[in-house]
Motif scaffolding. Structure first.
Motif, PDB file in Angstrom:
ATOM      1  N   HIS A 250       0.866  -1.176   0.000  1.00 30.13           N
ATOM      2  CA  HIS A 250       0.000   0.000   0.000  1.00 30.13           C
ATOM      3  C   HIS A 250       0.907   1.231   0.000  1.00 30.13           C
ATOM      4  CE1 HIS A 250      -3.694   2.150   2.000  1.00 30.13           C
ATOM      5  NE2 HIS A 250      -3.161   2.857   1.016  1.00 30.13           N
ATOM      6  N   GLY A 251       0.966   1.922  -1.125  1.00 31.83           N
ATOM      7  CA  GLY A 251       1.793   3.113  -1.235  1.00 31.83           C
ATOM      8  C   GLY A 251       1.042   4.357  -0.797  1.00 31.83           C
ATOM      9  N   LEU A 252       1.755   5.288  -0.201  1.00 31.25           N
ATOM     10  CA  LEU A 252       1.171   6.567   0.222  1.00 31.25           C
ATOM     11  C   LEU A 252       1.982   7.700  -0.395  1.00 31.25           C
ATOM     12  CD1 LEU A 252      -0.701   8.344   2.013  1.00 31.25           C
ATOM     13  CD2 LEU A 252       0.990   8.036   3.862  1.00 31.25           C
ATOM     14  N   ILE A 253       1.310   8.599  -1.064  1.00 34.58           N
ATOM     15  CA  ILE A 253       1.941   9.804  -1.605  1.00 34.58           C
ATOM     16  C   ILE A 253       1.465  11.006  -0.808  1.00 34.58           C
ATOM     17  CG2 ILE A 253       2.135  11.347  -3.589  1.00 34.58           C
ATOM     18  CD1 ILE A 253       3.701   8.819  -3.970  1.00 34.58           C
ATOM     19  N   ILE A 254       2.409  11.726  -0.227  1.00 32.84           N
ATOM     20  CA  ILE A 254       2.091  12.922   0.556  1.00 32.84           C
ATOM     21  C   ILE A 254       2.624  14.137  -0.193  1.00 32.84           C
ATOM     22  CG2 ILE A 254       2.431  14.132   2.745  1.00 32.84           C
ATOM     23  CD1 ILE A 254       3.004  11.407   4.032  1.00 32.84           C
ATOM     24  N   GLY A 255       1.733  15.064  -0.492  1.00 32.24           N
ATOM     25  CA  GLY A 255       2.193  16.241  -1.219  1.00 32.24           C
ATOM     26  C   GLY A 255       1.043  17.102  -1.693  1.00 32.24           C
ATOM     27  N   VAL A 279      -3.073   2.371  -3.288  1.00 34.49           N
ATOM     28  CA  VAL A 279      -2.392   3.645  -3.106  1.00 34.49           C
ATOM     29  C   VAL A 279      -3.353   4.657  -2.482  1.00 34.49           C
ATOM     30  CG1 VAL A 279      -2.966   4.582  -5.392  1.00 34.49           C
ATOM     31  CG2 VAL A 279      -0.918   5.381  -4.184  1.00 34.49           C
ATOM     32  N   THR A 280      -2.802   5.470  -1.607  1.00 35.76           N
ATOM     33  CA  THR A 280      -3.542   6.587  -1.003  1.00 35.76           C
ATOM     34  C   THR A 280      -2.756   7.869  -1.237  1.00 35.76           C
ATOM     35  OG1 THR A 280      -4.578   5.233   0.715  1.00 35.76           O
ATOM     36  CG2 THR A 280      -4.368   7.587   1.164  1.00 35.76           C
ATOM     37  N   ALA A 281      -3.475   8.931  -1.547  1.00 34.49           N
ATOM     38  CA  ALA A 281      -2.867  10.249  -1.667  1.00 34.49           C
ATOM     39  C   ALA A 281      -3.288  11.101  -0.474  1.00 34.49           C
ATOM     40  CB  ALA A 281      -3.300  10.925  -2.962  1.00 34.49           C
ATOM     41  N   TYR A 282      -2.307  11.747   0.161  1.00 33.45           N
ATOM     42  CA  TYR A 282      -2.583  12.647   1.274  1.00 33.45           C
ATOM     43  C   TYR A 282      -2.299  14.060   0.792  1.00 33.45           C
ATOM     44  CZ  TYR A 282      -2.842  14.442   6.039  1.00 33.45           C
ATOM     45  OH  TYR A 282      -3.222  15.118   7.168  1.00 33.45           O
ATOM     46  N   VAL A 283      -3.362  14.880   0.698  1.00 31.58           N
ATOM     47  CA  VAL A 283      -3.270  16.194   0.057  1.00 31.58           C
ATOM     48  C   VAL A 283      -4.061  17.242   0.846  1.00 31.58           C
ATOM     49  CG1 VAL A 283      -2.965  15.292  -2.282  1.00 31.58           C
ATOM     50  CG2 VAL A 283      -5.280  15.587  -1.373  1.00 31.58           C
ATOM     51  N   PRO A 284      -3.850  18.530   0.541  1.00 29.17           N
ATOM     52  CA  PRO A 284      -4.732  19.551   1.097  1.00 29.17           C
ATOM     53  C   PRO A 284      -6.164  19.328   0.592  1.00 29.17           C
ATOM     54  CG  PRO A 284      -2.786  20.541   0.076  1.00 29.17           C
ATOM     55  CD  PRO A 284      -2.798  19.114  -0.318  1.00 29.17           C
ATOM     56  N   GLU A 285      -7.133  19.955   1.217  1.00 21.55           N
ATOM     57  CA  GLU A 285      -8.529  19.738   0.844  1.00 21.55           C
ATOM     58  C   GLU A 285      -8.808  20.065  -0.620  1.00 21.55           C
ATOM     59  OE1 GLU A 285     -11.332  21.621   3.368  1.00 21.55           O
ATOM     60  OE2 GLU A 285     -11.035  20.217   5.018  1.00 21.55           O
ATOM     61  N   CYS A 286      -8.059  21.041  -1.184  1.00 28.25           N
ATOM     62  CA  CYS A 286      -8.298  21.429  -2.569  1.00 28.25           C
ATOM     63  C   CYS A 286      -7.973  20.304  -3.551  1.00 28.25           C
ATOM     64  CB  CYS A 286      -7.505  22.680  -2.922  1.00 28.25           C
ATOM     65  SG  CYS A 286      -5.708  22.456  -2.843  1.00 28.25           S
ATOM     66  N   GLY A 287      -7.291  19.277  -3.085  1.00 29.99           N
ATOM     67  CA  GLY A 287      -6.935  18.186  -3.966  1.00 29.99           C
ATOM     68  C   GLY A 287      -7.921  17.038  -3.979  1.00 29.99           C
ATOM     69  N   TYR A 288      -8.910  17.091  -3.087  1.00 30.63           N
ATOM     70  CA  TYR A 288      -9.824  15.950  -2.933  1.00 30.63           C
ATOM     71  C   TYR A 288     -10.601  15.652  -4.220  1.00 30.63           C
ATOM     72  CZ  TYR A 288     -13.559  12.971  -1.204  1.00 30.63           C
ATOM     73  OH  TYR A 288     -14.453  11.942  -1.026  1.00 30.63           O
ATOM     74  N   PRO A 318       0.887   2.324   5.624  1.00 27.13           N
ATOM     75  CA  PRO A 318       1.438   2.146   4.276  1.00 27.13           C
ATOM     76  C   PRO A 318       2.691   1.285   4.294  1.00 27.13           C
ATOM     77  CG  PRO A 318       2.008   4.312   5.117  1.00 27.13           C
ATOM     78  CD  PRO A 318       1.103   3.691   6.136  1.00 27.13           C
ATOM     79  N   SER A 319       2.971   0.676   3.162  1.00 30.87           N
ATOM     80  CA  SER A 319       4.190  -0.110   3.006  1.00 30.87           C
ATOM     81  C   SER A 319       5.375   0.783   2.664  1.00 30.87           C
ATOM     82  CB  SER A 319       4.019  -1.145   1.893  1.00 30.87           C
ATOM     83  OG  SER A 319       2.832  -1.883   2.066  1.00 30.87           O
ATOM     84  N   ALA A 320       5.099   1.887   1.977  1.00 36.43           N
ATOM     85  CA  ALA A 320       6.131   2.849   1.596  1.00 36.43           C
ATOM     86  C   ALA A 320       5.467   4.203   1.385  1.00 36.43           C
ATOM     87  CB  ALA A 320       6.856   2.407   0.337  1.00 36.43           C
ATOM     88  N   ILE A 321       6.263   5.255   1.551  1.00 33.08           N
ATOM     89  CA  ILE A 321       5.735   6.616   1.426  1.00 33.08           C
ATOM     90  C   ILE A 321       6.631   7.423   0.486  1.00 33.08           C
ATOM     91  CG2 ILE A 321       5.253   8.789   2.634  1.00 33.08           C
ATOM     92  CD1 ILE A 321       4.721   7.153   5.156  1.00 33.08           C
ATOM     93  N   GLY A 322       5.992   8.130  -0.437  1.00 35.89           N
ATOM     94  CA  GLY A 322       6.680   9.118  -1.258  1.00 35.89           C
ATOM     95  C   GLY A 322       6.206  10.493  -0.831  1.00 35.89           C
TER      96      GLY A 322
END
Length: 517
Positions: A250-255, A279-288, A318-322
Motif C-alpha cells: 500500500h503506497g502513500l503519496i504525501i504532497g 495507493v492513497t494520496a494525502y493532500v490539502p482539501e483542494c486536492g480531494y 502504508p508499506s512505503a511513502i513518497g
C-alpha cells in the motif's frame, strides 16, 4: 556492466599477461585486431581514405596494429606518428617495426602544424594518439591537430577514449580533446562517457572484447556500474496465480498544494501502474475532488487546510511513502514535515520540496530513516550537498553525503546516477523528451510503488529509474521528443515491463513489422 577505473584496467592487463602467459605486445595485437575487425565488417574493402594518427605510447601502438591489418587487406591507409614526446613505449616500437614489414609507405612523422595532412570530409580519421594514461597538458600544436580533425568534418573513430580526455578528472582545455563520432572502448566503457561535462566528446561508444582475464573481470568490484536490462531482470518479482492486492503493498503519496495537485496525481497513478496493490494520496482539501475524479483507483485523505499541508496525520499503515511532490515550503508545511519525520518508521522516497526543506533545515537530516531514497534534480542536489567545480567533485560530494546520512541519492539527468555510499550506478535508459514537467513526479511514484512491493531500497531505486527511462524511450517513439508528456511515461510503464522479457531479435522483428505497416 562494470565500469573499471584506470588503475583497475592496468591491473587487468597485468593479470591477463601473467595468467595467460602472453608476450608483452599481445594485448596490443588483440586490441588492434579487434578494431580492424570492427572496421572491416562495416567497410567491406571500400577504398575510402583512412588517416590513422598514432601517439608514441600504447594507444599509438594499437593504431599501428590496426594500420598493419588494414594495409594487408588492401585498404587505402595513411599512417602518422604524432611526435608528442621523446620516449616511445617498447610495444609501440615493436608495432612500428611490424608496419614497416608490410608497406614501403612508412608512417609520416608529425612535429608541427606545417606537417598536417590534407583531410577531406568523406575521409575517415582514426584517433590513436592518447589513451587513458594521459597525465599531462597537451601542446598547442597538437590541439591545433585536433581542431584540424574537427574542421575537416571527417568521421572520427577514437581508440579506447577520445585523445585528451582523462578518465578520472575534468577536461583542462575544451580545445585539447578530440571530438569523436565513435569510440571503441576496450573491455568496458569509461565513466566520462556518461558525465554531462565530458559525454559530448564521443557521440557513440561501443565496448570491444580484447580478452582480459575473465576471472579478473568477474571478481573485481568496481565503484561504478551500468544498469541496463540484464542488471534489473533479477530484481523483477513474478506474480503467482493466487496473489491478491494485499501482497503488493500500500503506497502513500504525501504532497500537493494549491495549483500543484497534478504532481500528486502523476505520482499516485505511477504507484499503481508500477505494481503496488493499493495507493492513497494525502493532500490539502483542494486536492480531494481533482484526485477522486481523475484517479478512481486511488484513495484520498486530506489535510485540514484547504491549500497546503499543515498536519500529516493518517490512519493507515502504508508499506512505503513518497513525500514532497508539489508540497511547497510554507512554514506550517515545514513544521508538519518535521513532525512526520520524527514519528515515521516507513521506507521513504523524498522528492522536490521535501528535499529543499532538508536543505534549508539541515537538522532534519538526522530524522531521515536509513536507506531513504532522495531523488534530486540538478538544483535540488546543489542545495543539498553544496556547489561543485566538476562532475567528478559532484559525485565525490554525493558519495560523502550518502555515506554520512546513510541514504540513497538518485541524481536525475540524461544518465541518471544512483549513489549508494561509494557505489555509483549509471542508468542507460531515457531520452531528452523526458525533460518535461511532471517526469520527476512519475519517477517518485514508480520507486514508491516498487518499495511498496517489498523491494529493497537500492533495488527499488535502480529498477524504478530503469523502468522510468525505458517507458520514456517507448513513449517517445509515438509522441516525439517535443510532445512527450509525463503522463505518457506512465502509459508506457506496462510496455516497459513487457519489454524486460523480449529477446533482441523479437524487438527487431516488431520494428520491421511496424515499418511495413
Amino acid at each position: 556492466m562494470k565500469v573499471f577505473s584506470k588503475e583497475q584496467i592496468y591491473e587487468g592487463d597485468k593479470v591477463t599477461e601473467e595468467r595467460q602467459k602472453l608476450p608483452p605486445s599481445e594485448l596490443m595485437e588483440r586490441a588492434g585486431l579487434q578494431i580492424f575487425n570492427w572496421m572491416h565488417m562495416r567497410m567491406q574493402g571500400a577504398q575510402v581514405p583512412i588517416h590513422i594518427f598514432c601517439g608514441i605510447g600504447n594507444n599509438g601502438g594499437d593504431g599501428l596494429v590496426l594500420a598493419r591489418h588494414l594495409i594487408t587487406h588492401g585498404y587505402n591507409v595513411e599512417t602518422y606518428v604524432v611526435n608528442c614526446g621523446n620516449s616511445r613505449s617498447k610495444d609501440f616500437l615493436t608495432s612500428y617495426d611490424k608496419v614497416k614489414e608490410v608497406t614501403k609507405k612508412w608512417p609520416q612523422l608529425l612535429k608541427c602544424e606545417s606537417d598536417f595532412p590534407e583531410i577531406h570530409k568523406d575521409d575517415i580519421i582514426v584517433d590513436a594518439i592518447f589513451g587513458i594514461g594521459l597525465n599531462r597538458s597537451i601542446e598547442d600544436w597538437i590541439k591545433a591537430l585536433f581542431h584540424h580533425f574537427k574542421a575537416s568534418e571527417a568521421f572520427t573513430l577514437s581508440v579506447d577514449i577520445p585523445s585528451g580526455l582523462y578518465t578520472d578528472k575534468p577536461v583542462e582545455d575544451v580545445n585539447g580533446v578530440v571530438k569523436a563520432n565513435y569510440t571503441l572502448s576496450f573491455q568496458s566503457p569509461k565513466l566520462v562517457f556518461f558525465l554531462p561535462e565530458t559525454a559530448d566528446y564521443t557521440i557513440q561508444w561501443e565496448v570491444i572484447d580484447i580478452g582480459i582475464d575473465r576471472e579478473y573481470l568477474m571478481t573485481t568490484d568496481t565503484e561504478v556500474e551500468l544498469i541496463s536490462k540484464n542488471e534489473v531482470l533479477p530484481i523483477y518479482k513474478p506474480r503467482t496465480k493466487f496473489s491478491h492486492k494485499g501482497d503488493f503493498g500500500h503506497g502513500l503519496i504525501i504532497g500537493g498544494s494549491y495549483g500543484k495537485i497534478g504532481a500528486v496525481q502523476l505520482a499516485t497513478r505511477s504507484v499503481l501502474v508500477s505494481g503496488a496493490g493499493m495507493v492513497t494520496a494525502y493532500v490539502p482539501e483542494c486536492g480531494y475532488l481533482p484526485l477522486q475524479t481523475s484517479l478512481p483507483e486511488a484513495m484520498v485523505m486530506t489535510d485540514i487546510d484547504e491549500k497546503k499541508i499543515t498536519d500529516i496525520n493518517f490512519d493507515i499503515t502504508p508499506s512505503a511513502i513518497g513525500i514532497g511532490v508539489g508540497i511547497g515550503t510554507d512554514t506550517s508545511t515545514i513544521q508538519a514535515y518535521e513532525a512526520f519525520l520524527k514519528s515515521n518508521k516507513v521506507p521513504l522516497v523524498i522528492d522536490a520540496d521535501a528535499i529543499n526543506m532538508l536543505s534549508e533545515n539541515k537538522k532534519l537530516l538526522k530524522l531521515v530513516p536509513e536507506n531513504s531514497i532522495l531523488t534530486p534534480h540538478h538544483r535540488e542536489l546543489e542545495r543539498l550537498i553544496g556547489t561543485w567545480s566538476s562532475d567528478f567533485e559532484k559525485l565525490e560530494k554525493a558519495s560523502t553525503f550518502s555515506s554520512k546520512h546513510k541514504v540513497i541519492l538518485v541524481i536525475k539527468g540524461a544518465h541518471t546516477i544512483t549513489v549508494y555510499g561509494q557505489k555509483k550506478f549509471i542508468n542507460v535508459t531515457g531520452n531528452s523528451g523526458m525533460s518535461t514537467a511532471g517526469s520527476g513526479d512519475v519517477l517518485t511514484g514508480i520507486i514508491t510503488g516498487l518499495l511498496s512491493q517489498k523491494h529493497l531500497p537500492i533495488e527499488a531505486a535502480l529498477f524504478g529509474v530503469y523502468l522510468h527511462g525505458r517507458a520514456g524511450d517507448l513513449a517517445v517513439e509515438e509522441f516525439g521528443y517535443q510532445s512527450l508528456l509525463a503522463g505518457n511515461i506512465i502509459d508506457y510503464l506496462g510496455e516497459a515491463y513487457i519489454d524486460l522479457f523480449k529477446q533482441p531479435e523479437q524487438a527487431q522483428e516488431e520494428v520491421k513489422t511496424e515499418d511495413k505497416a
